[in-house]
Design an enzyme around this catalytic site. Structure first.
Site, PDB file in Angstrom:
ATOM      1  N   SER A  74       0.826  -1.197   0.000  1.00 52.30           N
ATOM      2  CA  SER A  74       0.000   0.000   0.000  1.00 52.30           C
ATOM      3  C   SER A  74       0.870   1.261   0.000  1.00 52.30           C
ATOM      4  O   SER A  74       1.635   1.476  -0.934  1.00 52.30           O
ATOM      5  CB  SER A  74      -0.964  -0.047   1.195  1.00 52.30           C
ATOM      6  OG  SER A  74      -1.993   0.910   1.062  1.00 52.30           O
ATOM      7  N   ASP A 121     -10.198  -5.494  -3.435  1.00 50.31           N
ATOM      8  CA  ASP A 121      -9.612  -4.468  -2.570  1.00 50.31           C
ATOM      9  C   ASP A 121     -10.469  -3.200  -2.653  1.00 50.31           C
ATOM     10  O   ASP A 121     -10.603  -2.610  -3.717  1.00 50.31           O
ATOM     11  CB  ASP A 121      -8.179  -4.189  -3.057  1.00 50.31           C
ATOM     12  CG  ASP A 121      -7.405  -3.233  -2.181  1.00 50.31           C
ATOM     13  OD1 ASP A 121      -8.020  -2.361  -1.537  1.00 50.31           O
ATOM     14  OD2 ASP A 121      -6.163  -3.354  -2.159  1.00 50.31           O
ATOM     15  N   HIS A 161      -7.378  -5.976   0.816  1.00 51.06           N
ATOM     16  CA  HIS A 161      -6.179  -5.175   1.080  1.00 51.06           C
ATOM     17  C   HIS A 161      -5.430  -5.644   2.336  1.00 51.06           C
ATOM     18  O   HIS A 161      -4.449  -5.042   2.731  1.00 51.06           O
ATOM     19  CB  HIS A 161      -6.612  -3.707   1.272  1.00 51.06           C
ATOM     20  CG  HIS A 161      -5.523  -2.683   1.077  1.00 51.06           C
ATOM     21  ND1 HIS A 161      -4.995  -2.379  -0.161  1.00 51.06           N
ATOM     22  CD2 HIS A 161      -4.858  -1.900   1.961  1.00 51.06           C
ATOM     23  CE1 HIS A 161      -4.065  -1.440  -0.029  1.00 51.06           C
ATOM     24  NE2 HIS A 161      -3.967  -1.131   1.245  1.00 51.06           N
TER      25      HIS A 161
END
Length: 282
Positions: free
Chosen positions: A149, A226, A260
């Site tokens: 991320s 996600d 995620h």
């Protein structure tokens, strides 16, 4: 520079350790985790740096990803720093989860409030590797980087801004084009100011367009389910298009049903360790 050991745990024949030190770049105490595989007892090993995402500390990766078994098998020293300075008493540093504490975004801030402490780019690329090279059995010539991320963004920009420094790079659900997404606009505006031309120096999609360095083989895994992908925070298509145009090899895997979270990371972490070992142990 003095290191204070916070913890040490045996894991897959190696040792998972956490240290604290006084950072020159960040002007505060910082923690980082180091995994020393069994091979580190008898010789120097390659170093693989992990950069975590928003709200994380050095603990998330070492306790949730399950990377240690693969790192042990491939003989890699794995280093995971914290994601920002802490306790700097900067006005507003704890006001939101996606800016300030736990959200350093791996840039060197230029705005007055933040520029003294928020220098995560220099910390990750210069100070931390120097510290690791001086205190642990690593080969300084064999270094790679990956992340998740915000940390995936960090890994990509570190590799693209320093041709030849890292043997390989990979990322899980990276923020690929921060100048165009809400997280990036907030962070870059706060740390770097309103001049958006400065933002591009920390944007992987823009950096790829002018990359002139040695061959980089990039691996990216992205969960198809996600929420941040559908919210337009990650924008991997923009990065892939820029890589294709520059003929930079990127393996992009859209993983059906994955989100995620660290469950996603844990599922594919062995693939990423193997990807780096191929270059680090060549």
């Amino acid at each position: 520079m003095a290191l204070k050991q916070i913890s040490s745990n045996k894991c897959f024949g190696g040792l998972q350790k956490v240290f604290e030190h006084d950072s020159v770049e960040l002007n505060c105490k910082m923690k980082f985790a180091v995994y020393l595989p069994p091979k580190a007892e008898t010789g120097k090993c390659p170093a693989l740096y992990w950069l975590s995402g928003l709200t994380c500390t050095e603990q998330n990766f070492i306790s949730k990803s399950g990377y240690q078994q693969a790192a042990s098998e491939h003989g890699l020293v794995v280093i995971a720093p914290d994601t920002s300075p802490r306790g700097c008493n900067i006005k507003g540093e704890d006001d939101s989860w996606d800016f300030g504490t736990g959200a350093g975004f791996y840039v060197d801030a230029t705005e007055d409030l933040w520029k003294t402490n928020y220098r995560m780019y220099s910390y990750v690329t210069e100070e931390l590797p120097q510290l690791i090279n001086a205190n642990f059995p690593v080969d300084p010539q064999r270094m790679s980087i990956f992340g998740h991320s915000m940390g995936g963004h960090g890994a990509l920009i570190c590799a693209l801004k320093n041709p030849g420094k890292y043997k390989s790079v990979s990322a899980f659900a990276p923020i690929c084009n921060p100048v165009l997404c809400p997280w990036g606009k907030k962070a870059f505006g706060g740390y770097l100011g309103t001049d958006q031309s400065k933002w591009k120096a920390y944007d992987a999609t823009h950096l790829v367009k002018s990359y002139q360095g040695s061959q980089l083989d990039i691996l990216i895994d992205q969960g198809k389910d996600d929420q941040f992908l559908s919210d337009g925070q990650l924008l991997p298509d923009n990065f892939i298009a820029a890589c294709t145009e520059k003929k930079i090899p990127v393996v992009f895997r859209l993983q059906e049903g994955y989100d995620h979270s660290y469950y996603f990371i844990a599922t594919f972490i062995t693939d990423h360790i193997r990807h780096h070992a191929k270059y680090l142990n060549a």
